[in-house]
Write a protein that holds these residues in place. Sequence first.
Motif, PDB file in Angstrom:
ATOM      1  N   ALA A 169      -0.447  11.788   1.943  1.00 52.95           N
ATOM      2  CA  ALA A 169      -0.891  10.532   1.910  1.00 52.95           C
ATOM      3  C   ALA A 169       0.482  10.092   2.046  1.00 52.95           C
ATOM      4  O   ALA A 169       0.694   8.443   3.130  1.00 52.95           O
ATOM      5  CB  ALA A 169      -1.764  10.081   1.941  1.00 52.95           C
ATOM      6  N   SER A 224       2.214   1.827  -3.823  1.00 49.09           N
ATOM      7  CA  SER A 224       1.449   2.269  -4.307  1.00 49.09           C
ATOM      8  C   SER A 224       0.911   3.864  -4.230  1.00 49.09           C
ATOM      9  O   SER A 224       0.788   5.008  -5.156  1.00 49.09           O
ATOM     10  CB  SER A 224      -0.128   1.487  -4.261  1.00 49.09           C
ATOM     11  N   LEU A 225       0.810   4.690  -2.835  1.00 48.18           N
ATOM     12  CA  LEU A 225       0.714   6.375  -2.047  1.00 48.18           C
ATOM     13  C   LEU A 225       1.955   6.437  -2.160  1.00 48.18           C
ATOM     14  O   LEU A 225       1.550   7.735  -2.741  1.00 48.18           O
ATOM     15  CB  LEU A 225       0.487   6.281  -0.829  1.00 48.18           C
ATOM     16  N   ARG A 266     -15.977  10.575   6.075  1.00 51.13           N
ATOM     17  CA  ARG A 266     -16.418  11.890   6.064  1.00 51.13           C
ATOM     18  C   ARG A 266     -17.651  12.053   5.918  1.00 51.13           C
ATOM     19  O   ARG A 266     -18.072  12.936   6.369  1.00 51.13           O
ATOM     20  CB  ARG A 266     -15.022  12.528   4.289  1.00 51.13           C
ATOM     21  N   GLN A 272      -8.870  12.819  12.237  1.00 47.88           N
ATOM     22  CA  GLN A 272      -7.555  11.715  12.187  1.00 47.88           C
ATOM     23  C   GLN A 272      -8.086  10.435  11.047  1.00 47.88           C
ATOM     24  O   GLN A 272      -7.734   9.855  10.599  1.00 47.88           O
ATOM     25  CB  GLN A 272      -7.060  11.777  13.072  1.00 47.88           C
ATOM     26  N   ARG A 303      -7.643   4.932  -0.585  1.00 49.81           N
ATOM     27  CA  ARG A 303      -7.007   5.742  -2.037  1.00 49.81           C
ATOM     28  C   ARG A 303      -5.908   4.524  -1.967  1.00 49.81           C
ATOM     29  O   ARG A 303      -5.432   3.904  -3.310  1.00 49.81           O
ATOM     30  CB  ARG A 303      -5.889   6.854  -1.922  1.00 49.81           C
ATOM     31  N   ALA A 304      -5.306   3.852  -0.639  1.00 51.36           N
ATOM     32  CA  ALA A 304      -4.037   3.021  -1.978  1.00 51.36           C
ATOM     33  C   ALA A 304      -4.423   1.864  -2.239  1.00 51.36           C
ATOM     34  O   ALA A 304      -4.124   1.209  -2.907  1.00 51.36           O
ATOM     35  CB  ALA A 304      -3.187   3.086   0.009  1.00 51.36           C
ATOM     36  N   LEU A 305      -5.405   1.163  -1.881  1.00 54.00           N
ATOM     37  CA  LEU A 305      -6.721   0.333  -2.293  1.00 54.00           C
ATOM     38  C   LEU A 305      -6.942   0.187  -3.417  1.00 54.00           C
ATOM     39  O   LEU A 305      -6.113  -0.186  -4.314  1.00 54.00           O
ATOM     40  CB  LEU A 305      -7.361  -0.264  -1.861  1.00 54.00           C
ATOM     41  N   PHE A 340     -11.690  19.714   4.857  1.00 56.73           N
ATOM     42  CA  PHE A 340     -12.517  19.170   5.842  1.00 56.73           C
ATOM     43  C   PHE A 340     -11.698  18.931   7.465  1.00 56.73           C
ATOM     44  O   PHE A 340     -10.694  19.153   7.100  1.00 56.73           O
ATOM     45  CB  PHE A 340     -12.927  18.401   5.832  1.00 56.73           C
ATOM     46  N   TYR A 356      -1.307  13.280   8.008  1.00 57.71           N
ATOM     47  CA  TYR A 356      -2.807  13.731   8.689  1.00 57.71           C
ATOM     48  C   TYR A 356      -3.741  15.366   8.067  1.00 57.71           C
ATOM     49  O   TYR A 356      -4.905  15.311   8.008  1.00 57.71           O
ATOM     50  CB  TYR A 356      -3.498  13.083  10.126  1.00 57.71           C
ATOM     51  N   LEU A 388       0.887  -1.440  -0.262  1.00 55.29           N
ATOM     52  CA  LEU A 388      -0.217   0.416  -0.035  1.00 55.29           C
ATOM     53  C   LEU A 388       0.418   1.215  -0.102  1.00 55.29           C
ATOM     54  O   LEU A 388       0.320   1.726  -0.732  1.00 55.29           O
ATOM     55  CB  LEU A 388      -0.791  -0.015   1.318  1.00 55.29           C
ATOM     56  N   VAL A 411     -10.779   9.709   9.959  1.00 54.97           N
ATOM     57  CA  VAL A 411     -11.604   9.739   8.571  1.00 54.97           C
ATOM     58  C   VAL A 411     -10.376   9.606   7.797  1.00 54.97           C
ATOM     59  O   VAL A 411     -10.440   9.022   5.997  1.00 54.97           O
ATOM     60  CB  VAL A 411     -12.192  11.225   8.577  1.00 54.97           C
ATOM     61  N   VAL A 412      -9.312  11.026   7.786  1.00 50.90           N
ATOM     62  CA  VAL A 412      -7.883  10.751   6.651  1.00 50.90           C
ATOM     63  C   VAL A 412      -7.687   9.351   6.876  1.00 50.90           C
ATOM     64  O   VAL A 412      -7.325   8.887   5.588  1.00 50.90           O
ATOM     65  CB  VAL A 412      -7.071  11.669   7.864  1.00 50.90           C
ATOM     66  N   ARG A 413      -6.923   8.638   7.879  1.00 54.16           N
ATOM     67  CA  ARG A 413      -6.833   7.359   7.818  1.00 54.16           C
ATOM     68  C   ARG A 413      -7.150   6.669   7.050  1.00 54.16           C
ATOM     69  O   ARG A 413      -6.806   5.711   6.232  1.00 54.16           O
ATOM     70  CB  ARG A 413      -6.490   6.751   8.903  1.00 54.16           C
ATOM     71  N   GLU A 461      -9.632   7.516   4.246  1.00 54.11           N
ATOM     72  CA  GLU A 461      -9.213   7.783   3.400  1.00 54.11           C
ATOM     73  C   GLU A 461      -7.835   7.713   2.984  1.00 54.11           C
ATOM     74  O   GLU A 461      -7.591   6.661   1.720  1.00 54.11           O
ATOM     75  CB  GLU A 461      -9.138   8.984   3.334  1.00 54.11           C
ATOM     76  N   ILE A 462      -6.900   7.578   3.083  1.00 56.76           N
ATOM     77  CA  ILE A 462      -5.898   6.986   2.723  1.00 56.76           C
ATOM     78  C   ILE A 462      -5.241   5.591   2.489  1.00 56.76           C
ATOM     79  O   ILE A 462      -5.058   5.520   0.963  1.00 56.76           O
ATOM     80  CB  ILE A 462      -4.363   7.554   4.024  1.00 56.76           C
ATOM     81  N   GLN A 463      -6.073   5.187   3.050  1.00 62.88           N
ATOM     82  CA  GLN A 463      -6.138   3.358   2.341  1.00 62.88           C
ATOM     83  C   GLN A 463      -6.621   3.090   1.851  1.00 62.88           C
ATOM     84  O   GLN A 463      -6.653   2.375   1.015  1.00 62.88           O
ATOM     85  CB  GLN A 463      -6.513   3.206   4.397  1.00 62.88           C
ATOM     86  N   TYR A 494      -2.986  16.591   4.930  1.00 64.14           N
ATOM     87  CA  TYR A 494      -4.368  16.014   3.780  1.00 64.14           C
ATOM     88  C   TYR A 494      -6.059  16.792   4.565  1.00 64.14           C
ATOM     89  O   TYR A 494      -6.106  16.908   2.813  1.00 64.14           O
ATOM     90  CB  TYR A 494      -4.556  14.352   4.048  1.00 64.14           C
TER      91      TYR A 494
END
Lengths: 379, 379, 399, 399
Positions: free
Chosen positions: B318, B296-297, C267, C288, C298-300, B379, B370, B293, C290-292, C294-296, B373
């Motif tokens: 990210a 990919s990021l 979100r 935080q 997106r990574a997927l 938000f 975080y 992962l 929510v961010v975690r 979203e990043i996970q 981001y």
Amino acid sequence: MSLVFNEEQRSLKDTARGFVQANSPVESLRKLRDSQDSVGFSRDVWGQMVELGWGGIIFPEAYGGFDFGVKGLAACMEEFGRTLLPSPLLSSVALSGSVILQAGNETQKQELLSSIASGELLVSLALEEGVRHNPVAISTTAVRNEGGYTISGSKTLVMDAHVADQLIVVARTAGQPGDHDGISLFLVDAGAKGVMISKTHLADSRNYARVTFDKVAVSDSALLGEAGQGFAPLDRALDVARICLAAELFGGVQEAFERTVEYLKERKQFGVLIGTFQGLQHRCAHMYTEIQLCKSLMMDALSALEAGKEKAPALISAAKAKISETAELVTNEAVQLHGGIGVTDELEIGFFMKRARVAQLLLGDAHFHYDRYARLEGF
Amino acid sequence: MSLVFNEEQRSLKDTARGFVQANSPVESLRKLRDSQDSVGFSRDVWGQMVELGWGGIIFPEAYGGFDFGVKGLAACMEEFGRTLLPSPLLSSVALSGSVILQAGNETQKQELLSSIASGELLVSLALEEGVRHNPVAISTTAVRNEGGYTISGSKTLVMDAHVADQLIVVARTAGQPGDHDGISLFLVDAGAKGVMISKTHLADSRNYARVTFDKVAVSDSALLGEAGQGFAPLDRALDVARICLAAELFGGVQEAFERTVEYLKERKQFGVLIGTFQGLQHRCAHMYTEIQLCKSLMMDALSALEAGKEKAPALISAAKAKISETAELVTNEAVQLHGGIGVTDELEIGFFMKRARVAQLLLGDAHFHYDRYARLEGF
Amino acid sequence: MSDLTTFRQEIRDWLNDNCPESMRTPVTQEEQIWGGRNLRFPTEDAKLWFDRCVEKGYCVPDWPEEYGGAGFSAKETRIFKEEMARLNCRAPQVNLGIWMVGPAILEFGTEEQKREHLPKIARGEIRWCQGYSEPGAGSDLAGLQCKAESDGDDYIINGSKIWTSYADHSDWIYCLVRTDPDAPKHEGITFLLFDMASEGVDAKPIELITGETHFCQTFFDNVRVPKKNALGVENKGWTVAKRVLQFERNMMSDMEASANTSGTTPRSAAIEHIGLVDGKLADPVFRQSVVRHEIQKRALDKTQQRMADEFAQGVGDMSVAMILKYVGTEEEKRKYELILKIAGEQALGWSGEGFSDAELQLTRDWLASKTHSIAGGTSEIQLNIIAKRVLGLPDAAGK
Amino acid sequence: MSDLTTFRQEIRDWLNDNCPESMRTPVTQEEQIWGGRNLRFPTEDAKLWFDRCVEKGYCVPDWPEEYGGAGFSAKETRIFKEEMARLNCRAPQVNLGIWMVGPAILEFGTEEQKREHLPKIARGEIRWCQGYSEPGAGSDLAGLQCKAESDGDDYIINGSKIWTSYADHSDWIYCLVRTDPDAPKHEGITFLLFDMASEGVDAKPIELITGETHFCQTFFDNVRVPKKNALGVENKGWTVAKRVLQFERNMMSDMEASANTSGTTPRSAAIEHIGLVDGKLADPVFRQSVVRHEIQKRALDKTQQRMADEFAQGVGDMSVAMILKYVGTEEEKRKYELILKIAGEQALGWSGEGFSDAELQLTRDWLASKTHSIAGGTSEIQLNIIAKRVLGLPDAAGK
């Protein structure tokens, strides 16, 4: 300040365990759910519970109680949680009873507590207004007028309101939502003009309702405690209910865990017991450690409460937070480790998960109680 | 917008891998540490790196560079991270070089970039003032006077400052700490009157210094970009360095992970290879998923940066956040799974953990990114 | 490159012209088009959209045109999917024919089998179900007992399958049966296709924790199936089955997108229930989390894209594919637990008043997420596979 | 009850009167009193405090007075420790004699052995080290190879031990040796006590990631030890060894308190580096992490207390004790990782200017925490023990 139940409490706990196993296994909750029972608990079982003394377990003898203390009740709640017993014990006794004990005057205590203890009277607390627990976010108003107050507002997550005889309404006589000051407590007849109760159906198949108060008139005598000073006694009462709910939740967590460990000892895959897989063994061992820590925090909080320690509220928050987090871990793992049958309705493990999520949320989830702990600790 | 290094980048990466394996294995860092080398990296190795073109890898050809882009540099940083190579590549090229590219005028770019590329000039960025990365918390002041500015303040975590020829100082010409506006960038001679550089020794045995500026006088021509408008180009330059540092860190993470998996295939306990234990297998498999992962990021952020996408800064955050968290997980697990020898200084695995913690912190840890981001996402 | 740009524009135009507005909203469970003999459309728009896609071969864009597809290349298919996603177009139909058995028939089928089955799948005429798991077998798929005995040109099937999704609404089944009881467990298995209307087939629904009953236990009592219905070679069905499992894992990791019929994200839940103050979520702790997520997430998504790019560049490696199901389903569970925490009571409704349809669906989505890390190879099995096949960690002695 | 209240008051008074002010501050690694033949005191106060404690038997308060202890009951000992903690009194001495081999001699020793060794430990005259692990053996303790061959009234020891802490500064060793090479691996082991000054003993320090060198590899080359120095029965040393491992696990879970010589906690770091605004930590995300840690820490402390209470009420269960080492050391690692995040650069200093002594110690404490979940039975071994002994999960076949 012992961190272990004493002999009397252990004996109470044994009685509770025997009682629910004989009279209210998880199957009873399934039947109530499937028959869409309008009461949502067994009046018969509740009658027996009252007869056995649970209705007055935490009230002083002077008010028709047995004075076993919160520790005694929590010991029983743990057992009731093991079979997911639905009953008004939390709403009417631990919660509403405690509010009356903490805030009521002598007359109110005399009149109400013995009736609650005897099961004649069911009282529910109408507190919450948002999606999560927040005892100061009160918008419901009680406007002073001659000889009384007029209450208007909407409440949610009112436990057992649909069968309650009376409601204790948390309303604002002054201040803004968020203020500690200005919160007042009122006794309102559930059938009073302007009260509308609508039962909601949540994932745990227990009883909650939304209640609206449309210009409900009450007299001065409906006030519990002093006007505007309701938060302190309310919070003390909430703490009693929080630790009892935590104990109930903890009982369910232990049951779900034990059933899972037993399953691992029976279930074969690829020709071997899945309990031999180290990956699963380590996850179970880790859960065991979390459960033991929960137990210590629960006993810590109960002991501090019993001893009247200043730190008791923070410790109750610690216990509710940790038990809630552990409940999420353990019920999720219980479902996952049961595999395919874990996600069927037939297996009872799903009932524990559903109840856990609601009990985690009620009276404050881990997020709420972490914040409260830090606040009480001054950082 | 391809998420894979192209052939040119792969070939650069192969060169980098071969180079450090031959010239700077982890053992080199140990020797620098143990001999308390005052430079803290090998000037010889750095000389070879410059000769091979790494000094100008991201600069346009017009400024003596090779224009391989950030993606090309990141591909190499990943390999440099695998042997924990200490060099001024991050501080002088990726960071200071980028600031000059983003903020400098044509003269400054012409003068400075080719000297950086050729290794003649080492430039360090004096940015941080607190214990964690915060590019707007600038208290250092640059006061306007006739024909120039007077700079006063203290900086910390200045990479390679002890060997730098010039410093880029982030100072405030207006506003308060925390403001974006009012930040200006100045070129200061490392030997200028009033500059005091003191090397600090951190756990990763790399080079950092604290730098104080005591009424350091600079002329107008020392200003990089517009007065008070330095934050935007600074942040763009930081983003280049952030993703390069993330790539370096990611290289170390992969190396630590691969060494650990190899160890599990060799080490016996209780008569069997410990790699057969399912508990350890599952932990390694989980780490593998996290590493994939991260990759990919990282590629996502590099591609967005290359394509000039508006979302690039958020994606760089990210990647830095996720790689930092994974670095903590993997280096801790690497030490734990190596058991007793994992905590000896003799085994190199501890070097990876120490470097990881500092690299996690530098230019923003997961907590910082975080937040960034979410801010960038509105938000 | 400019060809693909033109292609993208053409697809975009076609979708814009042909996908009705109402087909560009999140689909509910009830409005999903599963296809099959009993195909019914919830709305006229749904029928229109379905018919238009079938005509162009867009239900299976990467299949050859002769079998009902659109004949798109891998790159074109990705562009097509991206454009569909951009406009939020609903999938014209979703089912195991398109995801699993269709691709398997393309790879392993005889020309006759391809001509018989693929066009019907492409046109949504036949709905397929999967007969893999058996009661009590769980993750040990290859330990199956359901037997097929030879009787001239036919097999006679006896046994039972579990977790056959929508078996009670399906027309055909692809089913693993044991044709050689004496062979080692991975051999002696045949991959068989047959009509669920055959005599002796009976499907009984299983109720899940979500309250839903899409899974069945399916019983076979002397069911007669022609031998020519085997896909691939007799006794070598495990090869086909493994390939279908790969399709399934890829599909499962896509599941979240299609299963999230409530449309709620952490979100969106946070903005609704916690709110923004000065453009920031009022609760930094939830922010935080929510961010975690979203990043996970997106990574997927980017891992899938990276895999495609790696294969395109000739540096691809199947091992990356093996993480998708595990990561996708585990993150999906975390996602819903997070939404539950954020939305509180509103995410725990079961029925009746006080909850919107989307909220009631959310509770189901949360519970459904628990099934996805079990179905199609548990997370534990995925980790075993990664540990052994990708990392090369050794097997315990004697196993 | 009132007896214990009086007792508490007496202890409190004595400590108030006798513990010098400078002995009520956190102790640094260098100022720790380890005892032994080379005992040196860093300050006069340290000597004074040590001598006063020795005189009262307070180094080993629960040992019988005849062996140099204070003869306290379990309850009295707990009160004593609570009062010591309340005043932040430093332990007068800390070492393996007090923690491990002393209790083992009390339980398994002959009267002669008790009289020989215990008073010396109580008075800090002899410093002990532990010879358990061997190079390459790791968690498989019982697989030890160090051999003791019979030679009349003596054994002749040959082999090597690793992770013998401070072997280069210790006077005596308790050591596991193989006296019967043909017996199954848990049998044929003897628990032996001998002088490190014996001929043929050599200890070589090992450098750790913390930069410290308290561990050694220790070599035995034809070391002669009288047979009467065996603790417990010949070939039955594993029984003694297991008991000592229990003492060790309990001690390890206490480790954090004594090891945290920097004195930094997540809360104190957060107040210093993040700061309070309106009485709340300015960063709510770190604030929640601090709370989580404090609750986990309290849960661990209270678990120890609950165990004692359960035993006192006769409902005790050793299985609870088995979680302490795992939980204690794992939480300690999380604690330091959290402090690192909060204190940033100030928690990553290695040497030189710019860092206080406490900060430099903090970096070591962080690294030392990595050793605690490995030494004395790794976390993985602890989980195995819980799974098998407490939960009764089955062993894999053939193991």
